[in-house]
Design an enzyme around this catalytic site. Sequence first.
Site, mmCIF file in Angstrom:
data_model
loop_
_atom_site.group_PDB
_atom_site.id
_atom_site.type_symbol
_atom_site.label_atom_id
_atom_site.label_comp_id
_atom_site.label_asym_id
_atom_site.label_seq_id
_atom_site.Cartn_x
_atom_site.Cartn_y
_atom_site.Cartn_z
ATOM 1 N N GLU A 1 0.835 -1.157 0.030
ATOM 2 C CA GLU A 1 0.024 -0.050 -0.176
ATOM 3 C C GLU A 1 0.895 1.124 0.228
ATOM 4 O O GLU A 1 1.196 1.791 -0.928
ATOM 5 C CB GLU A 1 -1.036 -0.107 1.197
ATOM 6 C CG GLU A 1 -1.845 1.178 1.224
ATOM 7 C CD GLU A 1 -3.349 0.874 1.871
ATOM 8 O OE1 GLU A 1 -3.654 -0.023 2.361
ATOM 9 O OE2 GLU A 1 -3.910 1.808 1.934
ATOM 10 N N GLU B 1 -1.875 0.805 13.441
ATOM 11 C CA GLU B 1 -2.834 1.045 12.915
ATOM 12 C C GLU B 1 -4.296 0.941 13.257
ATOM 13 O O GLU B 1 -5.389 1.794 13.317
ATOM 14 C CB GLU B 1 -3.061 0.129 11.291
ATOM 15 C CG GLU B 1 -4.225 0.497 10.501
ATOM 16 C CD GLU B 1 -4.288 -0.174 9.241
ATOM 17 O OE1 GLU B 1 -3.590 -1.209 9.173
ATOM 18 O OE2 GLU B 1 -4.772 0.282 8.046
HETATM 19 C C1 BGC Z 1 -5.122 2.985 4.718
HETATM 20 C C2 BGC Z 1 -5.411 4.190 5.736
HETATM 21 C C3 BGC Z 1 -6.449 5.115 4.747
HETATM 22 C C4 BGC Z 1 -7.397 4.376 4.620
HETATM 23 C C5 BGC Z 1 -8.729 5.111 4.058
HETATM 24 C C6 BGC Z 1 -6.307 2.255 4.492
HETATM 25 O O1 BGC Z 1 -6.110 1.390 3.736
HETATM 26 O O2 BGC Z 1 -3.939 2.378 5.349
HETATM 27 O O3 BGC Z 1 -4.502 4.790 6.533
HETATM 28 O O4 BGC Z 1 -6.538 6.314 5.349
HETATM 29 O O5 BGC Z 1 -7.265 3.164 4.015
HETATM 30 O O6 BGC Z 1 -9.896 4.145 4.124
#
Ligand code: BGC
Length: 915
Positions: A494, A759
């Site tokens: 990501e 996270e």
């Molecule tokens: C990310 C987040 C991001 C989010 C948005 C995720 O996959 O890791 O940090 O803001 O998606 O929904």
Amino acid sequence: MSSAPLTPADLRCAYRVNPLGVAPGQVRLSWQLHGPGRNRAQSGYQVQVAVDEAGQAMDPGPDWDRAVWDSGRVRSSDSAGIGYAGQDLRRGGRYAWRVRAWDERESVSQWSDPAWFEVELDPAAGWRASWIGQGWQRALNGPPAEDGPFDPVARALQPAPYLRREFTVDRPVAAARLYVTALGLYEMRLNGARAGDAVLAPGWTDYRQRIAYQTYDVTGLLRPGSNVLGAILADGWYSGFIGFDAKRAGGLYGTEPELLAQLLVRFAGGGETWVLTDSEWRVSSGAIRHADLLMGERHEQALEPEGWDRPDFDARGWSTVVRRDRDSVPLVADPGPPVRVTQELPARSVQRDAAGRFIADFGQNLTGWLRLQVPGPGTACVRIRHAEVLDGDGALYTDNLRTARQTDEFVTGGGPAVAEPRFTLHGFRYAEISGYPGELPADAVTARVVHSDIAPAGAFESSAGWLNQLFANIDWGQRGNFISVPTDCPQRDERLGWLGDAQIFARTACYNRDVAAFFAKWLDDVADAQHPSGAFPDIAPRLNLDWAGAPAWGDAGVIVPWTIWKMYGDPAVLDRMYPAMTAWMEFIERGNPGYLRARELGNCYNDWLAPGDDGTAPELLASAYWAYDAALMAEIAEVTGREAEAAGYRALWSKIATAFADGFVGGDGRIACDTQTAYVLALHMNLVPDELREAAAGWLRAAVDRADGRLTTGFVGVGYLLPVLSSTGGLADAYRLLGAEGLPSWRYMVDQGATTVWERWDGWTADRGFQSAWMNSFNHYALGAVGEWLYRFVLGLEQAPESAGFGRLVVRPHPGGELTWARGSYQSVRGPVCSGWSVSGERFTLRVELPPNVTASVRVPSADPGAVRDAAGGGPSSVAGFPGRAGAQEAVFEVGSGTHEFTGPVLAGQEGQDG
Ligand code: BGC
């Protein structure tokens, strides 16, 4: 008190020290003032800028009598964001500048030592080189091959091109500059040495819209006679795997890396010559068999053409390059800080597992790679895998990497070798090393910490060890994710520049580290990624996704520039982003004529990852952010001299605020949805009518009680939760949330041994083990947005509402919870501001240090504010209400630069241990 004149020092241009590439319109100057004594202030300044063509014939140095700009004496206390206003600057030209300052008694300082800047080349006409590359057809993701299992990764990864060109230097050299960029990543070599210390250059932009280049002073690397300029290229963000699902970016930007470089050599006797990327270059491959940001890197030492980047190398077997004319994409001098190796960490331990592999633990989750000493003789095939955490069996846990492989391989060539990748990046605390010959001594392996080189700016320490660890985790999270763009995470497939994460963390980021140049660069990426409708994107660079307009994500396009202006005091960032910001405001208003933002919410992530309860209505959250944007836009328009537009935004704010109050605020101060986030947003964004604020704040505290003193906020609510509680009488609740143990809490992560911010609150639990592997990063900075509360509230290092760039502070410490002392500092653009307090028995002591040209209203909370004294025994100038607790008071002292100490009775209920 006698005072020597102030000395201007720490000169910066475009937020950087002596930048070698700055756009003429971005020559913005700043300095700090040093000087003893109290209440020191700048009453005026004079700046001079002169041509300084380094190393030109005789090197006369800057001729200040023929300055291209002399500001004359300017009566102003400003020392940051001073825009160049002289003759036209020459493209590629080098300039020296200096400043002197008048102090509060009108005595003038000496001139500062000179600083320099070099102007960027003309983005089009300044470039004569051509793009060159290897011209190999590379496999993209495609249908499975007929002859065996399909591995899109293996098929896509290709050897890194090595490129070289010889040239002759036949006269003494005065100065040389290398201007270079790549579509992909480059490492430049000049006569066997690396040019510059940047890694992963040129960084990530949307290469279809803007390409950044770097400038290096390579004077010392040239030699008389034959010279060789070389480059190794890799796919990087341009043609490698980026984003989700193991997709090569190739289909988006391009399929193979290319190089663009111009070396300018100026001769001591006058005259110059250029060495350009052109069809004279030759290309081959070497030890690097593949290199990819997500997947990792493979080296086979035997394939390295030894000496390829030096003269006297036989390159007859090398191929000609494929040359391509430049297109119209602008080439801009990189306005951001380069990515560098900023630290090395030794292994804390190295253990052998049952299968004979070594597991190295660096004691810190970080972003970077390993450097490994591999002994000879004999060929070793060493494989290194990286992970943030171990599983229950002590093996690497890699499920949360999704398709990212984070694996490096080194086949050594028979002798001792130093194995180190160059064009990849891993998020890890642990590494598993297999194939290592013999025992792996712990001192044979180090972790190299890699990120955008953002200098530390903040410090925080307190009596609570776990809180100090949280502070360190927040900073490490920032370091690991500020990689050319602010990414969400550094490990899985990501690693994207999500706007929501960035806006909620921006203020914390500024306090922790000097991110002015970093965000200035990224804001260009944000503007580049704006949707034609005016909607700001969800991520920048935007890839091939047209996701845009999500509330609290898109709003970053207003909040981040405003934050950068507030923290660094230069309104230029506001002017630059103004068209993009107004397009965003028009986009929202067009879709929402009723002044509640209920439509065009894009992907609406709402209060992302709110634990348990995401009950905050999207239109409430979106409308609150819209109102906040309008309020910030009014301020932005005003500070950039757009009075009429400021009035328009104030009117817009009133309409949204009225609609919000009508739609969401009950007569008893209750906010619809009744979630912590709903109250936090309504209160922070000033959307509760004055007469109901106190009641609403009470409901927020009730919501905290209802949750047993736990937070229920996601990414969006988390940033303002403690600030709002602390400024509406709920300081005790703020400390209760801060200190809460168990799930969900910041302390829970720390108690699990976290060294970065996770996270998800429950990334790992004893009952369940790991959260869903699909989305479970252990290095995500968003929940670390609590960092700003530590600086602004616990330490009280807060600016006055009208201040930008830390000229005027309200130093208001908020002692509470289990803390008996806290101290820390922030390196502001005007110099370091420090605050430290302690409670001893019934006494509260506060020490404040301010640099010259900064004043503060210091607020000392106390059970008896009239009894608070400064070091000279003086009492407060007034007494005011302390916002942290209903009915509590604070003593008010007005101070200027210098060190100040205050002591008095502690707030009731805050008495600490003696000693
Ligand atoms: C990310 C987040 C991001 C989010 C948005 C995720 O996959 O890791 O940090 O803001 O998606 O929904």
